[in-house]
Design a protein around this motif. Structure first.
Motif, mmCIF file in Angstrom:
data_model
loop_
_atom_site.group_PDB
_atom_site.id
_atom_site.type_symbol
_atom_site.label_atom_id
_atom_site.label_comp_id
_atom_site.label_asym_id
_atom_site.label_seq_id
_atom_site.Cartn_x
_atom_site.Cartn_y
_atom_site.Cartn_z
ATOM 1 N N SER A 58 0.841 -1.187 0.000
ATOM 2 C CA SER A 58 0.000 0.000 0.000
ATOM 3 C C SER A 58 0.881 1.243 0.000
ATOM 4 C CB SER A 58 -0.880 0.006 1.241
ATOM 5 O OG SER A 58 -0.061 -0.073 2.382
ATOM 6 N N HIS A 59 0.244 2.381 -0.223
ATOM 7 C CA HIS A 59 0.975 3.641 -0.243
ATOM 8 C C HIS A 59 1.312 4.075 1.167
ATOM 9 C CE1 HIS A 59 0.185 4.362 -4.479
ATOM 10 N NE2 HIS A 59 -1.017 3.894 -4.263
ATOM 11 N N GLN A 60 2.472 4.689 1.282
ATOM 12 C CA GLN A 60 2.867 5.227 2.577
ATOM 13 C C GLN A 60 2.151 6.561 2.787
ATOM 14 O OE1 GLN A 60 4.008 4.546 5.673
ATOM 15 N NE2 GLN A 60 5.834 3.692 4.705
ATOM 16 N N LYS A 61 1.572 6.725 3.949
ATOM 17 C CA LYS A 61 0.876 7.983 4.219
ATOM 18 C C LYS A 61 1.911 9.039 4.583
ATOM 19 C CE LYS A 61 -3.008 9.702 6.853
ATOM 20 N NZ LYS A 61 -4.111 9.416 7.693
ATOM 21 N N LYS A 62 1.909 10.139 3.833
ATOM 22 C CA LYS A 62 2.923 11.171 4.080
ATOM 23 C C LYS A 62 2.335 12.523 4.450
ATOM 24 C CE LYS A 62 6.042 11.479 0.885
ATOM 25 N NZ LYS A 62 7.364 11.726 1.437
ATOM 26 N N ILE A 63 1.032 12.662 4.355
ATOM 27 C CA ILE A 63 0.417 13.935 4.730
ATOM 28 C C ILE A 63 -0.558 13.646 5.854
ATOM 29 C CG2 ILE A 63 -0.994 15.876 3.992
ATOM 30 C CD1 ILE A 63 0.164 15.783 1.339
ATOM 31 N N PHE A 64 -0.456 14.411 6.906
ATOM 32 C CA PHE A 64 -1.293 14.187 8.089
ATOM 33 C C PHE A 64 -2.009 15.469 8.454
ATOM 34 C CE2 PHE A 64 0.438 10.089 9.198
ATOM 35 C CZ PHE A 64 1.708 10.108 8.663
ATOM 36 N N LYS A 65 -3.254 15.299 8.902
ATOM 37 C CA LYS A 65 -3.983 16.449 9.414
ATOM 38 C C LYS A 65 -3.691 16.547 10.897
ATOM 39 C CE LYS A 65 -8.671 18.201 9.809
ATOM 40 N NZ LYS A 65 -9.949 18.268 9.118
ATOM 41 N N ALA A 66 -3.299 17.740 11.344
ATOM 42 C CA ALA A 66 -3.061 17.921 12.780
ATOM 43 C C ALA A 66 -4.288 18.550 13.434
ATOM 44 C CB ALA A 66 -1.838 18.802 13.013
ATOM 45 N N ASP A 67 -4.939 19.435 12.702
ATOM 46 C CA ASP A 67 -6.146 20.078 13.194
ATOM 47 C C ASP A 67 -6.847 20.659 11.976
ATOM 48 O OD1 ASP A 67 -6.689 22.170 16.183
ATOM 49 O OD2 ASP A 67 -8.058 21.023 14.910
ATOM 50 N N VAL A 214 -5.193 23.796 2.721
ATOM 51 C CA VAL A 214 -5.868 24.475 3.835
ATOM 52 C C VAL A 214 -5.974 25.945 3.437
ATOM 53 C CG1 VAL A 214 -3.713 24.953 5.078
ATOM 54 C CG2 VAL A 214 -5.875 24.872 6.308
ATOM 55 N N GLY A 215 -7.104 26.570 3.808
ATOM 56 C CA GLY A 215 -7.255 27.966 3.404
ATOM 57 C C GLY A 215 -8.336 28.665 4.190
ATOM 58 N N VAL A 216 -8.519 29.926 3.900
ATOM 59 C CA VAL A 216 -9.560 30.699 4.568
ATOM 60 C C VAL A 216 -10.901 30.086 4.227
ATOM 61 C CG1 VAL A 216 -10.676 32.935 4.672
ATOM 62 C CG2 VAL A 216 -8.202 32.801 4.540
ATOM 63 N N GLY A 217 -11.652 29.688 5.249
ATOM 64 C CA GLY A 217 -12.943 29.055 5.014
ATOM 65 C C GLY A 217 -12.842 27.612 4.553
ATOM 66 N N GLU A 218 -11.648 27.056 4.549
ATOM 67 C CA GLU A 218 -11.503 25.682 4.077
ATOM 68 C C GLU A 218 -10.621 24.930 5.072
ATOM 69 O OE1 GLU A 218 -9.833 25.573 0.175
ATOM 70 O OE2 GLU A 218 -10.025 23.406 -0.024
ATOM 71 N N ALA A 219 -11.195 23.952 5.751
ATOM 72 C CA ALA A 219 -10.413 23.193 6.720
ATOM 73 C C ALA A 219 -9.370 22.353 5.992
ATOM 74 C CB ALA A 219 -11.342 22.290 7.530
ATOM 75 N N PHE A 220 -8.317 21.994 6.703
ATOM 76 C CA PHE A 220 -7.265 21.180 6.081
ATOM 77 C C PHE A 220 -7.844 19.843 5.673
ATOM 78 C CE2 PHE A 220 -2.907 20.091 5.269
ATOM 79 C CZ PHE A 220 -2.911 18.705 5.327
#
Lengths: 276, 239
Positions: A58-67, A214-220
């Motif tokens: 499987s693919h290695q997960k490299k991007i994580f959401k912290a909040d 991630v952006g203004v009005g857009e959660a990560f």
């Protein structure tokens, strides 16, 4: 980088005033597969190359959401990256709990840097072998930081880490001055172009890269494969087929099958990512 | 010399009532928004109103969005500071769960978590009387009712708080829920439609407000069904 008598442990200085173990840790980052980040006034985009060691894994997960307002892309020892992202999540939750407001990105980055520094000054520890691109949004705007195994951190307009990241950096260096005013879609386009630069001729498809915004009005959040593929096609950046595509030196330890999580829809032509 | 009795208590009762009713494919959770400081006979029954409160917390909310994935609602009455602390603890634990499992907690899972959280403070309890409502893993309505230290059971409907003694007998009569001790197990959810259940809840509160001094001002009703979550408000007597 060569073996010498001052590189056995992290608490030994070399006569030239270097800590070789720390520098070797930064080498580990350079061996990991590429991750790039770029930001505008209102958005930050992270993208990384997700190559697998074999078609069966499987693919290695490299991007994580912290909040909701912070995410991180890693390059290097992904296990170290997983542990650090767990720490980031925990810090974000604790701060929110106490202050009922989101943790400012700059604070989190300093905490991470201090944590990394500790490992450079204890004889029974080793430095984290992972570089972190921290993307976040807070009251002072959109931010992109790079955290080093050495404990240093820097803020960037755009940056790339990992193997063949120089190609992406060259691409970004030519364009970074206009990023501040870029729209969200332009940022995504530039991110995908930059990723393509690191692939050196290999075809860019959504099954080998991961993109998050991630952006203004857009959660990560991490964009699902369908959206990314549509973006790639829209920007016409698939590139030419490589004559023989072989797996390159990807992330450091062979990816453990149980670890990676599904980013979105399962890949059609590659090994299906693990479903949790 | 007799022992001096403690004349300061860490607890306060701010009153309030909650109700939840489970239906075949929906769940209604409701609570009044009045919070009372103290009612003292010496001041001629003048009470301090602490203002409107959010007593119903969305345990499925992530990033302020009400999405189809929201599965649990918790309504609590009792000591508002403990209620707020409990909401925050559960919200944090839910976030950790989402990071680890990549999905929202199901209502039965949240029910167990709430019970464990309450029992964790068995020897200095949260002074909160809770009902948890939502849809279970099959999409059927479910309601869980709790005491202050985490004892809980799944029921078809429940009421907690200062007006519970007035509302529960009425619901017993109207909903005729079968005993959980019966075999074979009978479905606890009410056959009423969603709008009928909402009307029933409004009636309950209108009556409870008449006789319970801690209940009144405004009623907040939240409904979970397959389409998501929606809120309704109704005015109650202000006196």
């Amino acid at each position: 980088m060569f073996r010498n008598q001052y590189d056995t442990d992290v608490t030994t200085w070399s006569p030239a005033g270097r800590l070789f173990q720390v520098e070797y840790a930064m080498e580990a980052v350079k061996q990991g597969s590429a991750a790039i980040g770029l930001r505008s006034k209102s958005h930050v985009v992270l993208a990384c190359v997700n190559k697998t060691n074999s078609e069966l894994s499987s693919h290695q997960k490299k991007i994580f959401k912290a909040d909701d307002h912070i995410g991180v892309a890693i390059a290097g020892l992904t296990a170290d990256g997983r542990v650090l992202s767990r720490y980031m999540r925990s810090e974000c939750i604790n701060y929110s709990y106490s202050y009922e407001s989101p943790l400012p990105v700059g604070r989190l980055v300093v905490q991470l840097a201090d944590k990394a520094q500790v490992c450079t000054q204890r004889s029974w520890k080793r430095p984290y072998g992972v570089g972190l691109l921290v993307a976040g949004l807070d009251e002072s705007g959109a931010h992109l930081y790079y955290n080093c195994p050495s404990g240093n951190y820097f803020e960037y307009q755009a940056f790339a880490i990992g193997s063949r990241s120089q190609a992406a950096k060259t691409y970004l260096e030519r364009r970074f001055e206009k990023f501040m005013g870029s729209s969200r879609d332009d940022l995504l386009k530039d991110a995908l172009f930059a990723i393509r630069e690191t692939l050196q001729g290999e075809k860019l498809t959504s099954s080998i890269c991961t993109v998050a915004v991630v952006g203004v009005g857009e959660a990560f959040h991490i964009l699902d494969q369908g959206t990314v593929q549509a973006l790639i096609e829209a920007f016409e950046i698939a590139g030419e087929e490589a004559p023989a595509s072989e797996p390159t030196a990807a992330d450091q330890p062979p990816p453990e099958p149980g670890v990676a999580a599904d980013q979105g829809a399962p890949a059609e032509h590659d090994a299906a990512p693990m479903d949790i | 010399m007799t022992k001096q009795h403690q004349n300061w208590s860490p607890y306060d009762n701010n009153g309030g009532t909650c109700v939840a009713i489970a239906g075949a494919d929906y769940c209604v959770v409701a609570a009044d928004t009045r919070a009372v400081g103290c009612i003292s006979p010496f001041t001629g029954a003048v009470r301090q109103k602490l203002g409107m409160l959010r007593v119903i917390s969305h345990l499925g909310m992530f990033g302020g969005e009400l999405s189809r994935a929201d599965k649990s609602l918790m309504a609590s009455s009792g000591f508002q500071a403990d209620v707020r602390a409990l909401q925050k603890v559960l919200a944090a634990r839910h976030l950790i769960y989402q990071h680890q499992h990549n999905k929202q907690m199901s209502c039965p899972a949240m029910a167990q978590l709430l019970s464990n959280t309450l029992y964790y403070k068995r020897f200095f309890p949260y002074y909160a009387f809770n009902v948890l409502g939502g849809l279970d893993t099959e999409g059927k309505g479910c309601v869980f009712t709790y005491d202050a230290v985490g004892s809980y059971e799944r029921v078809g409907y429940s009421s907690q708080g200062s007006g519970a003694t007035l509302i529960t007998p009425f619901l017993d009569n109207q909903l005729k829920s079968p005993s959980p001790l019966l075999l074979p197990a009978k479905d606890a959810v009410t056959p009423l439609s969603e709008s009928e259940a909402i009307d029933l809840v409004k009636t309950c509160f209108a009556s409870a407000t008449e006789r319970d001094i801690y209940t009144g001002d405004k009623l907040e009703i939240v409904v979970i069904n397959a389409d998501g979550i929606r809120r309704e408000y109704m005015e109650l007597r202000k006196d």
